[in-house]
Write a protein that holds these residues in place. Structure first.
Motif, PDB file in Angstrom:
ATOM      1  N   VAL A   1     -33.260 -41.731  13.936  1.00 10.67           N
ATOM      2  CA  VAL A   1     -34.647 -41.568  13.515  1.00 10.67           C
ATOM      3  C   VAL A   1     -34.807 -41.789  12.011  1.00 10.67           C
ATOM      4  O   VAL A   1     -33.880 -41.561  11.233  1.00 10.67           O
TER       5      VAL A   1
ATOM      6  N   LYS B   1     -38.736 -27.626  10.908  1.00 14.94           N
ATOM      7  CA  LYS B   1     -37.871 -28.796  10.778  1.00 14.94           C
ATOM      8  C   LYS B   1     -36.772 -28.509   9.758  1.00 14.94           C
ATOM      9  O   LYS B   1     -37.045 -28.031   8.657  1.00 14.94           O
TER      10      LYS B   1
ATOM     11  N   SER C   1     -36.625 -30.364  20.199  1.00 10.24           N
ATOM     12  CA  SER C   1     -37.854 -31.034  20.622  1.00 10.24           C
ATOM     13  C   SER C   1     -38.696 -31.457  19.429  1.00 10.24           C
ATOM     14  O   SER C   1     -38.699 -30.818  18.373  1.00 10.24           O
ATOM     15  N   ASN C   2     -39.408 -32.558  19.611  1.00 11.18           N
ATOM     16  CA  ASN C   2     -40.254 -33.080  18.534  1.00 11.18           C
ATOM     17  C   ASN C   2     -41.400 -32.142  18.173  1.00 11.18           C
ATOM     18  O   ASN C   2     -41.920 -32.201  17.055  1.00 11.18           O
ATOM     19  N   ASP C   3     -41.809 -31.294  19.125  1.00  9.87           N
ATOM     20  CA  ASP C   3     -42.926 -30.398  18.834  1.00  9.87           C
ATOM     21  C   ASP C   3     -42.465 -29.026  18.328  1.00  9.87           C
ATOM     22  O   ASP C   3     -43.280 -28.105  18.184  1.00  9.87           O
TER      23      ASP C   3
ATOM     24  N   SER D   1     -39.085 -32.512   8.598  1.00 12.21           N
ATOM     25  CA  SER D   1     -39.435 -33.925   8.660  1.00 12.21           C
ATOM     26  C   SER D   1     -40.904 -34.090   8.428  1.00 12.21           C
ATOM     27  O   SER D   1     -41.688 -33.244   8.817  1.00 12.21           O
TER      28      SER D   1
ATOM     29  N   THR E   1     -32.374 -32.451  11.917  1.00  3.92           N
ATOM     30  CA  THR E   1     -31.995 -33.839  11.687  1.00  3.92           C
ATOM     31  C   THR E   1     -30.725 -33.859  10.851  1.00  3.92           C
ATOM     32  O   THR E   1     -30.683 -33.303   9.750  1.00  3.92           O
TER      33      THR E   1
ATOM     34  N   GLN F   1     -36.212 -27.985  15.074  1.00  2.55           N
ATOM     35  CA  GLN F   1     -35.615 -29.304  15.275  1.00  2.55           C
ATOM     36  C   GLN F   1     -34.757 -29.614  14.049  1.00  2.55           C
ATOM     37  O   GLN F   1     -35.170 -29.373  12.912  1.00  2.55           O
TER      38      GLN F   1
ATOM     39  N   HIS G   1     -31.469 -36.519  15.551  1.00  2.00           N
ATOM     40  CA  HIS G   1     -32.216 -35.313  15.905  1.00  2.00           C
ATOM     41  C   HIS G   1     -31.516 -34.504  16.993  1.00  2.00           C
ATOM     42  O   HIS G   1     -30.909 -35.066  17.908  1.00  2.00           O
TER      43      HIS G   1
ATOM     44  N   ASP H   1     -36.217 -40.403   8.774  1.00  2.00           N
ATOM     45  CA  ASP H   1     -36.456 -39.030   8.338  1.00  2.00           C
ATOM     46  C   ASP H   1     -37.188 -39.036   7.001  1.00  2.00           C
ATOM     47  O   ASP H   1     -36.641 -39.486   5.991  1.00  2.00           O
TER      48      ASP H   1
ATOM     49  N   THR I   1     -35.348 -26.530  24.571  1.00  2.00           N
ATOM     50  CA  THR I   1     -34.323 -27.560  24.680  1.00  2.00           C
ATOM     51  C   THR I   1     -33.027 -26.935  25.177  1.00  2.00           C
ATOM     52  O   THR I   1     -32.636 -25.866  24.711  1.00  2.00           O
TER      53      THR I   1
END
Length: 330
Positions: free
Chosen positions: A70, A93, A87-89, A330, A128, A126, A84, A72, A272
Motif C-alpha cells: 500500500v 492507524k 481492517s481499513n475501517d 495513514s 502499516t 490498522q 497492512h 502510506d 480481523t
C-alpha cells in the motif's frame, strides 16, 4: 615551592584534565558514534541504548512490490512501500519503520505485540509496516535486506505476520550477520508449513525478488530523516520510548492506543482474525542476548552494543545498534 611540589601539582592537574577529557569523550561517544564514515546517533529506547543510523544505500535494483502493498501517506512516497494488517475501517492507524536485525525493535515488539494484536483483531487498529535495512549500513551486511525480502515474499503467500514474528523470535546477535546467507532465513521460514512447501516462496527468497522494494523503503527512510528503528507513529504522532522497563513500555504504548481510539470516536471497525503467533522456532543463529518469541517475555540480558557503547540496560531491554521505534496514522 620545591621542584617536587611543582611536579606533583602539575601531575595532579594533568590527571584532572585527563579525567575530564575522558568523560567528555565518553559522553560524545554515547551521543554520537561514527561507523564507517556514517554519523550514528545513540538514542535511549525503553531504557536501553539504540543507534540510529542511515539505512543502507546501494545501487538500485528492479522494484517489485509484494502482494497488496500500500501507499502510506505517513511515508510520503508515491510508491507502495507499506504492508497492512487490520481492517481499513479501523479508526486508529499505526505505522512502524523497522529492521528485523535491530535488537531494540525486537525488545519493543516483544513488549507490545500481544497488545496490538488484540487491538487489530477487535477492529480498533490498522498497522502499516515498513521493513528497512538499518543494521546493514552498520556492518556493510545484507541480513536486514534478506530478512525484509523474505517477509515481503511471505506477504505474497499471505503469511507476512507469521514470518514477521518468527524473524524477531530468531533474531541473530547484532554483531553477526548469518542472514547474509539466505538459506538461514529459509530455515526459519520452514517453521511455517505453507512457506516450506511453496516453490514460489523459496525462489522469491533465493532470487531476492523484492530487494528493490526493500531498498526503496531504505531510501525513503533516509529521505524522511527518521531517527532510527523502530520508529512508530500512532495517528501521525511519533511515539517516544524512553521508559525503563518492558512493563512501562507496554503501559505507555497501551495508553497511547487508548487515547487515540477515544479521540477517533471510540467506535471499532471490522474485526480481523490474525494467524496464531508461531510457538516454535529453530534456535540456530538466534541472538545470544536471549531473543524470544515476539509473544513472550522480553530479554533481560542487557547485552552490550556491538559498537561498544555503554549498556546500562534495565531488565527487559537491551542496547543495540538499532534505532528508536515509531508508528503513525495513514
Amino acid at each position: 615551592m620545591s621542584q617536587a611540589n611543582r611536579v606533583g601539582k602539575q601531575n595532579a592537574r594533568e590527571r584532572v584534565l585527563a579525567e575530564k577529557i575522558a568523560r567528555q569523550r565518553a559522553e560524545r561517544r554515547r551521543k554520537q558514534l561514527t561507523i564507517g564514515g556514517v554519523v550514528v546517533l545513540v538514542v535511549a529506547v525503553a531504557g536501553g541504548v539504540g543507534i540510529a543510523v542511515s539505512a543502507a544505500k546501494h545501487n538500485s535494483t528492479p522494484y517489485a512490490a509484494p502482494a497488496a502493498a500500500v501507499i502510506d501517506p505517513q511515508a510520503k512516497s508515491s510508491k507502495a512501500t507499506g504492508i497492512h494488517i487490520g481492517s481499513n475501517d479501523a479508526p486508529v492507524k499505526m505505522n512502524v519503520f523497522e529492521d528485523f536485525r535491530c535488537p531494540v525493535c525486537q525488545e519493543v515488539e516483544t513488549a507490545v505485540e500481544p497488545t496490538y494484536r488484540q487491538y487489530v483483531e477487535a477492529g480498533k487498529l490498522q498497522i502499516t509496516y515498513h521493513p528497512a535495512r538499518v543494521i546493514d549500513s552498520h556492518d556493510n551486511g545484507s541480513g536486514s535486506l534478506n530478512g525484509a525480502n523474505a517477509a515481503a515474499c511471505a506477504q505474497d503467500q499471505g503469511d507476512f505476520l507469521q514470518l514477521h514474528d518468527l524473524l524477531y523470535a530468531n533474531q541473530p546477535n547484532e554483531q553477526t550477520d548469518p542472514w547474509a546467507d539466505r538459506s538461514a532465513v529459509l530455515k526459519i521460514a520452514d517453521e511455517i508449513p505453507a512457506l516450506k512447501s511453496s516453490p514460489g516462496f523459496q525462489s522469491c527468497v533465493t532470487g531476492g525478488t523484492h530487494n528493490g522494494w526493500v531498498q526503496s523503503n531504505a531510501d525513503n527512510f533516509n529521505k524522511l530523516g527518521l531517527p532510527g528503528t523502530p520508529t512508530v507513529f500512532i495517528d501521525g504522532q511519533q511515539l517516544s520510548f524512553t521508559q525503563t522497563s518492558a512493563d512501562a513500555v507496554l503501559q505507555y504504548f497501551q495508553g497511547q492506543l487508548d487515547a487515540a481510539f477515544k479521540k477517533d470516536g471510540g467506535k471499532a471497525g471490522t474485526p480481523t482474525t490474525l494467524p496464531t503467533a508461531p510457538t516454535s522456532a529453530p534456535s540456530s543463529g538466534a541472538s545470544s542476548s536471549g531473543a524470544s518469541s515476539s509473544a513472550g517475555a522480553p530479554s533481560s540480558s542487557g547485552a552490550p552494543s556491538s559498537s561498544g557503547s555503554p549498556s546500562g540496560t534495565p531488565t527487559g531491554t537491551s542496547s543495540s545498534t538499532g534505532s528508536t521505534p515509531t508508528s503513525s496514522k495513514s
